[in-house]
Write a protein that holds these residues in place. Structure first.
Motif, PDB file in Angstrom:
ATOM      1  N   GLN A   1       6.567   8.045  -4.469  1.00 21.89           N
ATOM      2  CA  GLN A   1       5.913   8.822  -3.418  1.00 21.89           C
ATOM      3  C   GLN A   1       4.461   9.137  -3.781  1.00 21.89           C
TER       4      GLN A   1
ATOM      5  N   SER B   1       3.325  11.167  -6.098  1.00 23.31           N
ATOM      6  CA  SER B   1       2.991  12.544  -6.457  1.00 23.31           C
ATOM      7  C   SER B   1       2.859  12.732  -7.972  1.00 23.31           C
TER       8      SER B   1
ATOM      9  N   GLY C   1      11.395   8.931  -7.884  1.00 22.44           N
ATOM     10  CA  GLY C   1      10.959   9.399  -6.571  1.00 22.44           C
ATOM     11  C   GLY C   1       9.530   9.902  -6.603  1.00 22.44           C
ATOM     12  N   ALA C   2       9.202  10.672  -7.650  1.00 21.58           N
ATOM     13  CA  ALA C   2       7.851  11.230  -7.752  1.00 21.58           C
ATOM     14  C   ALA C   2       6.822  10.101  -7.856  1.00 21.58           C
TER      15      ALA C   2
ATOM     16  N   SER D   1      13.756   6.587  -3.423  1.00 22.53           N
ATOM     17  CA  SER D   1      14.073   7.891  -3.999  1.00 22.53           C
ATOM     18  C   SER D   1      15.470   8.309  -3.590  1.00 22.53           C
TER      19      SER D   1
ATOM     20  N   GLN E   1       8.508  14.591 -18.166  1.00 24.00           N
ATOM     21  CA  GLN E   1       9.243  15.727 -17.610  1.00 24.00           C
ATOM     22  C   GLN E   1      10.752  15.454 -17.625  1.00 24.00           C
TER      23      GLN E   1
END
Lengths: 324, 415
Positions: free
Chosen positions: B394, B396, B390-391, B193, B405
């Motif tokens: 990780q 999430s 990154g999301a 990330s 998004q």
């Protein structure tokens, strides 16, 4: 402070003093007063110029900019920036990243400030009463982080927090625990940065408290002890109340510093993982300097400014000395 | 108030720049190439340091020209360029990072390239594309870089891996084998990330046929191909094959040396870095072409190009100097000095560049490599993709949600 001598001073003085209440009275004598002022202005010019160019102008320019859509395109054509009214501000509060950064900053302040103050007070008390030997050594030890450059601090803390061969991970594995990946986990990254922030700022607060503690007259303590106060009672009823002005100052300064927190996340995590350590200042920096959304970043700066102002005023109100 | 002051001081620069440009905006005719003149050049990083030597050579054959090279650090390059652009004080010739071009072309501070002097066909396609913005060409490719697979051959033997992986599926199997059989700490390395994570993701994205922007500059990052690629990228992290966090400024070659990381995707400069810093590793590692995805082995193209500033009064001489630097001879010479991969394909037809087996891998990778079309807000656009990656790494968000998004955010940033 009268800087003038000779006739100018003697002429100016009588016009002013007798009619202190009526300002207009000094107006007719414009010539001499003008000259009198001129000297003053001349002396303050270096400061005024520096303040005007490097403080006042940027502050005003930022305010103006926060109402425009100033971006990379406007670098060569600054006047093409359009006024967008409060758009930047309304957009800010619909921006998830900004709200997240606001939350993170709040988290840092709410946990960090009390920790810094309590630990700083503790260190100051110990150094003031408890430890006699090597007092200077400890004072330097606690104060060293304050004067150490953040880059060096980052190197050390990265080693401390490293999940594979860091200090904490090493100790934990010796004891049979498994240390978390501090900077890599969304849960642990912020507490790690808070710990680092507290460690860095402890020294300043401690020095303030030591000075405050030494200003408390010994007679008061003696009287309390004669009355049979225990150590805890002495701390609660004598030391802390008498430290109140210092406590207030330390809290206000620390809070302002923490609301502006930038260096810790900048060098340690760059706001990651997943924006878990993105603070308002860092977000502002990225918007302003990475993406060149100067208008938007300026609006952010002013929101932060208003928050800092409000929190400071609140603190000054709440912790005002009511005993006098 | 710190930040207010900092941002404000930029304003100050800009405001003073306005007055300066107002007075000095002449451009126009300029000096002929054979007149006596001083040519100012800004180059970044190592290139900036080495270009001075080339400039001295150049001055010997072009006695009327005095080339003044100013090295600029990469860390401050962007800000310095923006400030100089604002002040109308860009040098005659400026090195452009691949992601900068759209931004500066959009500001109107770069002179379009004369396509009669510089020919598109001479250069790698992706390299040429990096100099184009809005249908015009603003810079000439100077050197290129791309990503290929670096892997430890000694540990591969231990892990029972016979040859370098050729498909993306094999890549993950090999990473698992390294970790379980050769007991390496991680299976391989990819950036989890943070800023520019996208560079680590491009090879996966392009090899599966995805992209961030299409040829029209519209976002297509939520395409099924992109979702598949990110899903795959994320699976390495989910399976514990790759570290989920990375320190800023992480140097993968250190862990490559210790064997903690037996594979990574790296650029051409890493070869020299490993050879210099870890001589003990000689013979224990190799490079291989990027494993192929659904649409073949398509890596990312990076590198730098050279542009002439629109305000320059030495455009003719600047163009001549760029011709020298980007010509086949100048490029071969530059490769000897820096080991930067030449952007001009003719330079690859002789010497080490033509014969060396490793160089052939780089060349082949570069021929098919892709790049994003230049956009004024490219840095910001890729930062949204960074956040999506990154999301996912990780854990999430899933790839589809994260990229949808990102798609929505990017839609607001393109024209």
């Amino acid at each position: 402070m009268s800087l003038t001598t000779g006739p100018a001073a003697s002429e100016a003085a009588p016009t002013k003093t007798p009619v202190a209440g009526k300002r207009s009275a000094s107006r007719p004598g414009r010539g001499p007063v003008g000259r009198h002022n001129l000297h003053g202005w001349l002396f303050s010019t270096p400061f005024l110029v520096l303040f005007g160019v490097f403080m006042l102008f940027p502050i005003v320019a930022t305010l103006v900019m926060s109402f425009t859509d100033f971006g990379a395109r406007n670098v060569t054509r600054p006047l093409d920036a359009r006024f967008v009214g409060l758009d930047n501000y309304t957009q800010l509060f619909q921006d998830d990243t900004f709200l997240k950064s606001l939350f993170n900053t709040g988290y840092f302040v709410v946990v960090g400030v009390p920790l810094t103050i309590v630990l700083g007070l503790l260190a100051a008390l110990l150094l003031n009463n408890g430890i006699d030997r090597a007092r200077t050594f400890f004072r330097i030890g606690f104060y060293a982080p304050v004067v150490t450059t953040i880059v060096a601090v980052a190197v050390v803390w990265r080693f401390v927090l490293d999940p594979s061969d860091g200090l904490i991970a090493g100790l934990a594995s010796e004891l049979g625990f498994h240390a978390p990946d501090f900077l890599g986990s969304s849960t642990w990254a912020m507490p790690s940065l808070i710990a680092m922030g507290v460690w860095r700022n402890l020294g300043t607060v401690m020095v303030l408290f030591i000075a405050g503690l030494q200003a408390i007259p010994n007679e008061v303590r003696e009287a309390a002890r004669l009355d049979g106060a225990s150590g805890w009672q002495e701390l609660r009823r004598i030391t802390v109340p008498l430290l109140r002005p210092t406590l207030l100052y330390a809290t206000v300064i620390t809070t302002i510093g923490y609301l502006n927190v930038f260096e810790e996340p900048f060098v340690m995590t760059q706001g990651g993982p997943n924006n878990a350590t993105l603070t308002v200042s860092l977000d502002m920096y990225q918007q302003g300097f990475n993406f060149f959304h100067m208008g938007y970043a300026s609006a952010m700066a002013y929101v932060l400014f208003v928050i800092i102002m409000a929190v400071t005023v609140l603190q000054l109100r709440l912790m005002k000395d009511n005993t006098r | 108030m710190n930040r207010v002051a900092a941002i404000g001081s930029i304003t100050l620069t800009l405001a003073s720049a306005l007055t300066l440009t107002a007075c000095g905006g002449s451009g126009g005719a300029g000096v002929a190439a054979n007149a006596k003149q001083t040519l100012t050049v800004w180059a970044m990083g190592t290139e900036g340091e080495k270009l001075g030597d080339v400039a001295k050579e150049y001055e010997k054959t072009h006695s009327n020209i005095d080339v003044k090279v100013t090295p600029v650090g990469w860390d401050v390059a962007h800000q310095k360029l923006v400030a100089a652009a604002a002040a109308g004080k860009l040098p005659d010739v400026v090195q452009m990072g691949s992601s900068y071009l759209g931004e500066f072309a959009d500001m109107g501070v770069l002179e379009p390239v004369d396509t009669k002097t510089f020919h598109q066909g001479d250069f790698f396609p992706a390299a040429w594309q990096q100099g184009s913005y809005d249908g015009k060409t603003y810079s000439v490719p100077w050197y290129v870089d791309t990503r290929v697979l670096y892997y430890r051959t000694d540990l591969a033997k231990k892990a029972g891996i016979k040859a370098a992986p050729t498909t993306m599926a094999e890549l993950q199997q090999d990473a698992e084998a390294y970790q379980s059989k050769a007991h390496t700490k991680w299976g391989m390395d990819l950036k989890p990330s943070g800023l520019d994570t996208v560079q680590s993701f491009y090879p996966f994205l392009y090899s599966d046929g995805g992209g961030i922007l299409n040829a029209q500059g519209k976002p297509v990052i939520d395409s099924p191909q992109a979702v598949k690629a990110l899903d795959y990228y994320g699976s390495f992290f989910k399976k514990g094959l790759i570290a989920k966090s990375e320190q800023p400024g992480y140097d993968v070659t250190k862990d490559f040396n210790t064997g903690n990381v037996p594979m990574f995707l790296g650029g051409p400069w890493m070869t020299g870095l490993i050879a210099d810093n870890y001589p003990g590793l000689k013979g224990k590692w190799a490079v291989a072409p990027l494993p192929a995805g659904d649409k073949g082995s398509v890596s990312m193209a990076g590198g730098s190009s050279l542009a002439v500033s629109a305000d320059s009064t030495h455009k003719a001489a600047a163009s001549k100097f760029i011709q020298y630097l980007t010509g086949a001879k100048g490029q071969a010479d530059w490769f000897k000095r820096t080991a930067d991969l030449p952007a001009n394909r003719a330079a690859w037809d002789s010497g080490t560049l033509a014969t060396d087996a490793e160089m052939k891998i780089w060349r082949k990778q570069m021929e098919t490599a892709r790049t994003e079309p230049s956009a004024a807000k490219l840095t910001e656009i890729t930062s949204k993709v960074d956040a999506a990656i990154g999301a996912v790494t990780q854990g999430s968000a899933d790839a589809k949600t994260a990229l949808t998004q990102a798609q929505n955010q990017i839609a607001g940033l393109t024209k």
